[in-house]
Design an enzyme around this catalytic site. Sequence first.
Site, PDB file in Angstrom:
ATOM      1  N   TYR A   1       0.808  -1.216   0.000  1.00  0.00           N
ATOM      2  CA  TYR A   1       0.000   0.000   0.000  1.00  0.00           C
ATOM      3  C   TYR A   1       0.847   1.275   0.000  1.00  0.00           C
ATOM      4  CZ  TYR A   1       0.577  -1.273   4.966  1.00  0.00           C
ATOM      5  OH  TYR A   1       1.071  -1.691   6.175  1.00  0.00           O
TER       6      TYR A   1
ATOM      7  N   ILE B   1     -12.852  15.637 -13.142  1.00  0.00           N
ATOM      8  CA  ILE B   1     -12.473  14.770 -12.026  1.00  0.00           C
ATOM      9  C   ILE B   1     -12.860  13.323 -12.314  1.00  0.00           C
ATOM     10  CG2 ILE B   1     -14.627  15.196 -10.781  1.00  0.00           C
ATOM     11  CD1 ILE B   1     -13.048  15.110  -8.177  1.00  0.00           C
TER      12      ILE B   1
ATOM     13  N   GLU C   1     -17.191 -23.852 -42.349  1.00  0.00           N
ATOM     14  CA  GLU C   1     -17.870 -23.317 -43.522  1.00  0.00           C
ATOM     15  C   GLU C   1     -18.607 -22.024 -43.142  1.00  0.00           C
ATOM     16  OE1 GLU C   1     -17.490 -24.459 -46.647  1.00  0.00           O
ATOM     17  OE2 GLU C   1     -15.988 -25.677 -45.604  1.00  0.00           O
TER      18      GLU C   1
ATOM     19  N   GLU D   1     -11.552  -4.351 -34.193  1.00  0.00           N
ATOM     20  CA  GLU D   1     -11.903  -4.691 -35.575  1.00  0.00           C
ATOM     21  C   GLU D   1     -11.525  -3.550 -36.521  1.00  0.00           C
ATOM     22  OE1 GLU D   1     -15.764  -7.659 -34.900  1.00  0.00           O
ATOM     23  OE2 GLU D   1     -16.065  -5.618 -35.641  1.00  0.00           O
TER      24      GLU D   1
ATOM     25  N   ARG E   1     -11.190  -3.931 -40.546  1.00  0.00           N
ATOM     26  CA  ARG E   1     -12.448  -4.552 -40.962  1.00  0.00           C
ATOM     27  C   ARG E   1     -13.367  -3.514 -41.601  1.00  0.00           C
ATOM     28  NH1 ARG E   1     -17.059  -8.253 -37.890  1.00  0.00           N
ATOM     29  NH2 ARG E   1     -18.507  -8.145 -39.641  1.00  0.00           N
TER      30      ARG E   1
ATOM     31  N   ARG F   1     -14.892 -11.311 -43.942  1.00  0.00           N
ATOM     32  CA  ARG F   1     -14.383 -10.327 -42.990  1.00  0.00           C
ATOM     33  C   ARG F   1     -12.950 -10.679 -42.592  1.00  0.00           C
ATOM     34  NH1 ARG F   1     -19.210 -12.726 -39.642  1.00  0.00           N
ATOM     35  NH2 ARG F   1     -19.652 -13.201 -41.795  1.00  0.00           N
TER      36      ARG F   1
ATOM     37  N   ASP G   1     -13.595 -10.832 -37.053  1.00  0.00           N
ATOM     38  CA  ASP G   1     -14.922 -10.702 -36.455  1.00  0.00           C
ATOM     39  C   ASP G   1     -14.788 -11.066 -34.984  1.00  0.00           C
ATOM     40  OD1 ASP G   1     -17.654 -10.310 -36.233  1.00  0.00           O
ATOM     41  OD2 ASP G   1     -18.133 -12.379 -36.759  1.00  0.00           O
TER      42      ASP G   1
ATOM     43  N   ASP H   1     -17.076 -11.402 -31.665  1.00  0.00           N
ATOM     44  CA  ASP H   1     -18.434 -11.434 -31.112  1.00  0.00           C
ATOM     45  C   ASP H   1     -18.386 -11.673 -29.617  1.00  0.00           C
ATOM     46  OD1 ASP H   1     -19.779 -11.004 -33.492  1.00  0.00           O
ATOM     47  OD2 ASP H   1     -19.915 -13.146 -33.972  1.00  0.00           O
TER      48      ASP H   1
ATOM     49  N   ASP I   1     -27.748  -1.824 -28.903  1.00  0.00           N
ATOM     50  CA  ASP I   1     -26.350  -2.049 -29.267  1.00  0.00           C
ATOM     51  C   ASP I   1     -25.819  -3.417 -28.856  1.00  0.00           C
ATOM     52  OD1 ASP I   1     -26.149   0.628 -30.225  1.00  0.00           O
ATOM     53  OD2 ASP I   1     -25.899   1.309 -28.158  1.00  0.00           O
TER      54      ASP I   1
ATOM     55  N   LEU J   1     -27.145  -9.863 -24.820  1.00  0.00           N
ATOM     56  CA  LEU J   1     -26.421 -10.898 -24.089  1.00  0.00           C
ATOM     57  C   LEU J   1     -27.406 -11.869 -23.461  1.00  0.00           C
ATOM     58  CD1 LEU J   1     -23.616  -8.942 -22.171  1.00  0.00           C
ATOM     59  CD2 LEU J   1     -23.307 -10.542 -24.056  1.00  0.00           C
TER      60      LEU J   1
END
Length: 274
Positions: free
Chosen positions: A53, A72, A161, A195, A200, A209, A212, A214, A227, A230
Amino acid sequence: MDQLRIKNLEIFAYHGLFPSEKELGQKFVISASLSYDMTKAATELDLAASVHYGELCQQWATWLQESTEDLIETVAYKLVERTFEAYPLVQEIQLELKKPWAPVHLPLDTCSVTIHRRKQRAFVALGSNLGDKEANLKQAIEKMQVHGIRILKESSVLTTEPWGGVEQDSFANQVLEVETWLPAHQLLQTLLSIELEMGRVREVHWGPRLIDLDLLFVENQVMYTDDLILPHPYIAERLFVLESLQEIAPHFIHPILHQPIRQLYHALKTQKKL
């Protein structure tokens, strides 16, 4: 969890919106609690399993004084960020930064902001089907580490694939288990920024791509926003994702489907064979 607490550390520094604050400086006061497992330090006298510390207070002073910020909030956030970077054993930080000499022309004890962050485990899927695919995956992992995302486990790289109906080359795919103190939305933005850093370009939905990234899970969080969703909505439909997940986390339980990854993987694999 065990906690180290530091209360009312006074440091003179040069932060604020007004030119006089940056020129003349003022007093800032830090109080913080750091959570980590102290068992090894306490029972084995292992200093590496502890936070010094005294050194931490000196580091805070150095970090606080080496630059100037307008807000701040920015100062407090950077202190938390750098503390996590310097002390990987710390799992959670709550830091209050007080500004007792704030330019408020009214009776005032102090102004302060408090930032509270804890480390979380998350799973990220990587994919590439342009250029040197495996090199792209490795570069993405390196960039994640630069952004403070700790890699806990890596699955094998699979050749798969394309998924989504667009004709294109095969993919190199992989899943990572990571540790990060970034909240889910900020973690997603960090992945998107990586990305972009790698070049990308989003032209065709589910198309070719370079990289990617995810976000699959952030612990057991369930989230639905414009956006971010989950868990990732296509996990249970993508065999290659489940195969990689079951390699590194077979017993992780999907927070919506309430089944372990290994069961989801074997169910979809059986379904694909029919």
